[in-house]
Write a protein that holds these residues in place. Sequence first.
Motif, PDB file in Angstrom:
ATOM      1  N   THR A 189     -10.399 -43.511  -4.210  1.00  0.00           N
ATOM      2  CA  THR A 189     -10.410 -44.162  -2.912  1.00  0.00           C
ATOM      3  C   THR A 189     -10.592 -45.657  -3.066  1.00  0.00           C
ATOM      4  O   THR A 189     -11.521 -46.113  -3.715  1.00  0.00           O
ATOM      5  N   TYR A 190      -9.692 -46.424  -2.463  1.00  0.00           N
ATOM      6  CA  TYR A 190      -9.854 -47.866  -2.556  1.00  0.00           C
ATOM      7  C   TYR A 190     -10.334 -48.430  -1.222  1.00  0.00           C
ATOM      8  O   TYR A 190      -9.891 -48.043  -0.153  1.00  0.00           O
ATOM      9  N   VAL A 191     -11.304 -49.333  -1.339  1.00  0.00           N
ATOM     10  CA  VAL A 191     -11.935 -49.931  -0.167  1.00  0.00           C
ATOM     11  C   VAL A 191     -11.841 -51.444  -0.304  1.00  0.00           C
ATOM     12  O   VAL A 191     -12.562 -52.040  -1.098  1.00  0.00           O
ATOM     13  N   PRO A 192     -10.939 -52.095   0.449  1.00  0.00           N
ATOM     14  CA  PRO A 192     -10.878 -53.550   0.378  1.00  0.00           C
ATOM     15  C   PRO A 192     -12.071 -54.176   1.071  1.00  0.00           C
ATOM     16  O   PRO A 192     -12.370 -53.839   2.216  1.00  0.00           O
ATOM     17  N   ILE A 193     -12.770 -55.054   0.387  1.00  0.00           N
ATOM     18  CA  ILE A 193     -13.977 -55.663   0.926  1.00  0.00           C
ATOM     19  C   ILE A 193     -13.851 -57.183   0.867  1.00  0.00           C
ATOM     20  O   ILE A 193     -13.448 -57.750  -0.143  1.00  0.00           O
ATOM     21  N   ILE A 194     -14.191 -57.826   1.981  1.00  0.00           N
ATOM     22  CA  ILE A 194     -14.272 -59.283   2.044  1.00  0.00           C
ATOM     23  C   ILE A 194     -15.735 -59.665   1.902  1.00  0.00           C
ATOM     24  O   ILE A 194     -16.593 -59.144   2.627  1.00  0.00           O
TER      25      ILE A 194
END
Length: 219
Positions: free
Chosen positions: A208-213
Amino acid sequence: MKRHVLLFGALLLAASASAQSIGFGVHGNMFNSDINAKAKQLAGIPNSTGTAQVAIEEVYGLGLGGGVHLDFGLGILKIRVSGDYLTLSPDKDKFKSYVQSVLPGFPVAFEDGGKVDMISGSANLKLTILPLPVVKPYITGGGGITHVTATDVILSVNGVKLSPITILKTQTVGAFNAGVGTDLDFSAFALYAEARVNWVLMEEGTSTYVPIITAGITF
């Protein structure tokens, strides 16, 4: 898992021993599924099929968190060791739409639950690609471990609550990430912002990929 912890500790000791400078900082994290969908569209990434990934993209709106970090300076190269926390709560309207798309015509309603918490520790390399006096863009990548917990989802049919549904097992798994960012270095402190994609290797067989800023300050 013990191997991950030992490797993480060995890297921390090695970074401390060879560092030319050490900085401490705090930062905030944000996840947004709408930004995620737009980024995937621009990058031409196909739609996901894994259950955990689909849930994150289709059900969760905004995720917030924060953390602390240590920077071990090695010239234009730094090692950043971070401890992070991120919490995701389902958007009720998105959850309702998702359930209706899976079970069309079935009067299922979302009642409560579905909160996902991720606590992680990671070690990243930061490479400054344009070492200007103040503005210093960089690329970053690394890995670590993530502890994932989730509350059971409560659904109802015509006002009658159903048995709780477990969406994710409690698990501590490996994770890795890659991203880009920019430091604003004012000598006494540095402000920074970066965007990273985090792959969490779930036991459910889903990467699972979670883009985080992330935005923060380092002293």
